[in-house]
Design an enzyme around this catalytic site. Structure first.
Site, PDB file in Angstrom:
ATOM      1  N   GLY A  11      44.923  32.084  41.018  1.00 50.45           N
ATOM      2  CA  GLY A  11      45.400  32.925  42.051  1.00 50.45           C
ATOM      3  C   GLY A  11      45.154  32.259  43.530  1.00 50.45           C
ATOM      4  N   THR A  59      47.678  31.733  45.588  1.00 50.75           N
ATOM      5  CA  THR A  59      49.274  31.959  46.457  1.00 50.75           C
ATOM      6  C   THR A  59      48.603  32.974  47.826  1.00 50.75           C
ATOM      7  OG1 THR A  59      49.288  33.972  45.264  1.00 50.75           O
ATOM      8  CG2 THR A  59      50.739  32.105  44.493  1.00 50.75           C
ATOM      9  N   ASN A  93      49.522  33.760  34.345  1.00 47.21           N
ATOM     10  CA  ASN A  93      48.930  35.398  34.294  1.00 47.21           C
ATOM     11  C   ASN A  93      47.760  34.953  33.472  1.00 47.21           C
ATOM     12  OD1 ASN A  93      48.187  37.809  33.870  1.00 47.21           O
ATOM     13  ND2 ASN A  93      50.293  38.326  33.606  1.00 47.21           N
ATOM     14  N   SER A 131      30.371  37.083  42.664  1.00 45.97           N
ATOM     15  CA  SER A 131      30.454  37.895  43.639  1.00 45.97           C
ATOM     16  C   SER A 131      28.945  38.500  43.912  1.00 45.97           C
ATOM     17  CB  SER A 131      31.444  39.254  43.513  1.00 45.97           C
ATOM     18  OG  SER A 131      31.073  40.200  44.330  1.00 45.97           O
ATOM     19  N   TYR A 161      34.267  45.780  37.187  1.00 48.97           N
ATOM     20  CA  TYR A 161      34.273  44.043  38.044  1.00 48.97           C
ATOM     21  C   TYR A 161      32.699  43.572  37.932  1.00 48.97           C
ATOM     22  CZ  TYR A 161      34.793  41.664  42.453  1.00 48.97           C
ATOM     23  OH  TYR A 161      35.000  40.658  43.212  1.00 48.97           O
ATOM     24  N   THR A 173      31.784  41.630  35.045  1.00 47.14           N
ATOM     25  CA  THR A 173      32.376  40.240  34.980  1.00 47.14           C
ATOM     26  C   THR A 173      31.692  39.273  35.858  1.00 47.14           C
ATOM     27  OG1 THR A 173      33.965  40.670  36.495  1.00 47.14           O
ATOM     28  CG2 THR A 173      34.749  41.463  34.552  1.00 47.14           C
ATOM     29  N   LYS A 174      31.457  39.950  37.053  1.00 49.65           N
ATOM     30  CA  LYS A 174      31.019  38.956  38.047  1.00 49.65           C
ATOM     31  C   LYS A 174      29.520  38.160  37.481  1.00 49.65           C
ATOM     32  CE  LYS A 174      34.643  38.349  40.300  1.00 49.65           C
ATOM     33  NZ  LYS A 174      35.554  37.364  40.465  1.00 49.65           N
ATOM     34  N   ILE A 214      34.643  39.727  52.127  1.00 48.60           N
ATOM     35  CA  ILE A 214      35.496  38.659  52.572  1.00 48.60           C
ATOM     36  C   ILE A 214      36.928  39.299  53.080  1.00 48.60           C
ATOM     37  CG2 ILE A 214      36.715  36.431  52.290  1.00 48.60           C
ATOM     38  CD1 ILE A 214      33.684  36.178  52.117  1.00 48.60           C
TER      39      ILE A 214
HETATM   40  P1  NAD Z   1      42.984  38.620  46.480  1.00 44.58           P
HETATM   41  O1  NAD Z   1      43.251  39.955  45.896  1.00 44.58           O
HETATM   42  O2  NAD Z   1      43.474  38.402  47.865  1.00 44.58           O
HETATM   43  O3  NAD Z   1      43.486  37.428  45.601  1.00 44.58           O
HETATM   44  C1  NAD Z   1      43.567  37.205  44.100  1.00 44.58           C
HETATM   45  C2  NAD Z   1      44.334  36.317  43.540  1.00 44.58           C
HETATM   46  O4  NAD Z   1      44.293  36.421  42.150  1.00 44.58           O
HETATM   47  C3  NAD Z   1      45.758  36.490  43.946  1.00 44.58           C
HETATM   48  O5  NAD Z   1      46.438  35.452  44.443  1.00 44.58           O
HETATM   49  C4  NAD Z   1      46.492  37.265  42.878  1.00 44.58           C
HETATM   50  O6  NAD Z   1      47.592  36.847  42.556  1.00 44.58           O
HETATM   51  C5  NAD Z   1      45.494  36.570  41.956  1.00 44.58           C
HETATM   52  N1  NAD Z   1      45.678  37.408  40.549  1.00 44.58           N
HETATM   53  C6  NAD Z   1      45.358  38.477  40.226  1.00 44.58           C
HETATM   54  N2  NAD Z   1      45.635  38.981  38.753  1.00 44.58           N
HETATM   55  C7  NAD Z   1      46.088  37.868  38.421  1.00 44.58           C
HETATM   56  C8  NAD Z   1      46.505  37.561  37.064  1.00 44.58           C
HETATM   57  N3  NAD Z   1      46.496  38.458  36.085  1.00 44.58           N
HETATM   58  N4  NAD Z   1      46.639  36.364  36.708  1.00 44.58           N
HETATM   59  C9  NAD Z   1      46.729  35.440  37.735  1.00 44.58           C
HETATM   60  N5  NAD Z   1      46.368  35.637  39.071  1.00 44.58           N
HETATM   61  C10 NAD Z   1      45.952  36.719  39.316  1.00 44.58           C
HETATM   62  O7  NAD Z   1      41.448  38.623  46.020  1.00 44.58           O
HETATM   63  P2  NAD Z   1      40.344  37.342  47.226  1.00 44.58           P
HETATM   64  O8  NAD Z   1      39.572  38.545  47.870  1.00 44.58           O
HETATM   65  O9  NAD Z   1      41.141  36.224  47.343  1.00 44.58           O
HETATM   66  O10 NAD Z   1      39.324  37.201  45.526  1.00 44.58           O
HETATM   67  C11 NAD Z   1      39.385  35.658  45.020  1.00 44.58           C
HETATM   68  C12 NAD Z   1      38.173  35.864  44.392  1.00 44.58           C
HETATM   69  O11 NAD Z   1      37.038  35.913  44.859  1.00 44.58           O
HETATM   70  C13 NAD Z   1      38.260  36.875  43.005  1.00 44.58           C
HETATM   71  O12 NAD Z   1      37.626  36.691  41.952  1.00 44.58           O
HETATM   72  C14 NAD Z   1      37.098  37.940  43.793  1.00 44.58           C
HETATM   73  O13 NAD Z   1      36.775  38.730  42.765  1.00 44.58           O
HETATM   74  C15 NAD Z   1      36.286  37.073  44.464  1.00 44.58           C
HETATM   75  N6  NAD Z   1      35.564  37.866  45.439  1.00 44.58           N
HETATM   76  C16 NAD Z   1      36.277  38.298  46.902  1.00 44.58           C
HETATM   77  C17 NAD Z   1      35.506  39.075  47.466  1.00 44.58           C
HETATM   78  C18 NAD Z   1      36.110  39.795  48.685  1.00 44.58           C
HETATM   79  O14 NAD Z   1      35.619  40.316  49.494  1.00 44.58           O
HETATM   80  N7  NAD Z   1      37.200  39.485  48.971  1.00 44.58           N
HETATM   81  C19 NAD Z   1      33.960  39.236  47.313  1.00 44.58           C
HETATM   82  C20 NAD Z   1      33.466  38.639  46.240  1.00 44.58           C
HETATM   83  C21 NAD Z   1      34.331  37.713  45.159  1.00 44.58           C
END
Ligand code: NAD
Length: 249
Positions: free
Chosen positions: A15, A17, A66, A145, A158, A161-162, A191
């Site tokens: 993920g 991108t 994926n 998380s 969610y 899983t975390k 974030i």
């Molecule tokens: P985001 O939604 O901006 O990015 C998630 C990434 O995962 C994207 O690149 C998306 O394309 C990819 N993704 C989604 N489904 C997918 C699939 N089926 N196969 C492959 N890739 C897939 O999210 P983010 O905020 O950058 O989160 C990144 C990680 O950090 C996640 O695991 C999220 O749970 C964790 N996180 C985020 C936050 C927050 O506040 N943003 C807080 C705690 C934990």
């Protein structure tokens, strides 16, 4: 030696991108690592990989992967093996939310989140550690998380899983320590990424009140913690969780 240098290391970030994954990929590339950018869309992954290669002068690969489909994980990883022989660093970053109150949560809402956040991590990790075992060096970092520790309304799927990723991290750390492979987790708080962009303003303000540092985190705040855990500075740390949340937990 005090060293954040990752040249010679090959890193795959799921993920990557956008959001946190992309910031992690950029930090690792800036430290000299070759990076594999993965996402659901091949052309987007290739685009980001090319941009990172240009900006940081490192080798990159952009691949569709994926995490919800075992075949896609296997196909993408076999391409990595074909090109680079495997990876030294794996960052299990990709994750999704399907928020709903528990009483409205369908089996599909539950299963999709489990499949991508947890089973996808299991499947890819089991492929990626093979080369690390052979080389007797490796780093695995899993994105958990804060809600895996605190729980959160609307996030039973969610948050499950975390929390599970913490058990995964700690158990795998014990199994792989003898081969000099560390397995750690980073648990971000709130974030600013696409994942949180859709939340209602009132809810965001409510969250902000509980963040002692007085601001939401940026993807780079999390990327710094991941880079540290991948570096030689963290070679004696395994099975650990690094909380990156501005003091909220
Ligand atoms: P985001 O939604 O901006 O990015 C998630 C990434 O995962 C994207 O690149 C998306 O394309 C990819 N993704 C989604 N489904 C997918 C699939 N089926 N196969 C492959 N890739 C897939 O999210 P983010 O905020 O950058 O989160 C990144 C990680 O950090 C996640 O695991 C999220 O749970 C964790 N996180 C985020 C936050 C927050 O506040 N943003 C807080 C705690 C934990």
């Amino acid at each position: 030696m005090l060293c954040l240098d990752l040249s010679e290391k090959r890193a795959l970030i799921t993920g990557s991108t956008r959001g946190i994954g992309r910031a992690v990929a950029e930090f690792l590339a800036k430290s000299g690592a070759k990076v594999v950018i993965t996402g659901r869309d091949a052309s987007r992954a290739e685009e980001v990989a090319e941009e990172i290669a240009r900006n940081y002068r490192v080798e990159t690969l952009g691949l569709a992967m994926n995490l919800g489909e075992e075949g896609s994980i296997r196909e993408a990883y076999s391409k990595v093996e074909e090109k680079w022989g495997g990876v030294d660093v794996l960052v299990n970053n990709a994750g999704i939310t399907r928020d709903k109150l528990f009483l409205r949560m369908s089996p599909e809402d539950w299963e999709e989140v489990i499949r991508i956040n947890l089973t996808g991590t299991f499947l890819l990790t089991s492929l990626a550690i093979k080369g690390m075992l052979k080389n007797r060096w490796g780093r695995v970092v899993n994105l958990s998380s804060v809600v895996g520790f605190t729980g959160n309304v609307g996030q039973v799927n969610y948050a499950s899983t975390k929390s599970a990723l913490i058990g995964f991290t700690k158990s795998l750390a014990k199994e792989l320590a003898g081969r000099n492979i560390t397995v750690n987790a980073v648990a971000p708080g709130f974030i600013e990424t696409d994942m949180t962009a859709g939340l209602k303003e009132e809810l965001k303000q409510e969250y902000l009140k509980n963040i002692p540092l007085g601001r939401f985190g940026k993807p780079e705040d999390v990327a710094g913690a991941v880079l540290f855990l991948c570096s030689d500075l963290a070679s004696y740390i395994t099975g650990e969780v690094l909380h990156v949340n501005g003091g909220m937990y």
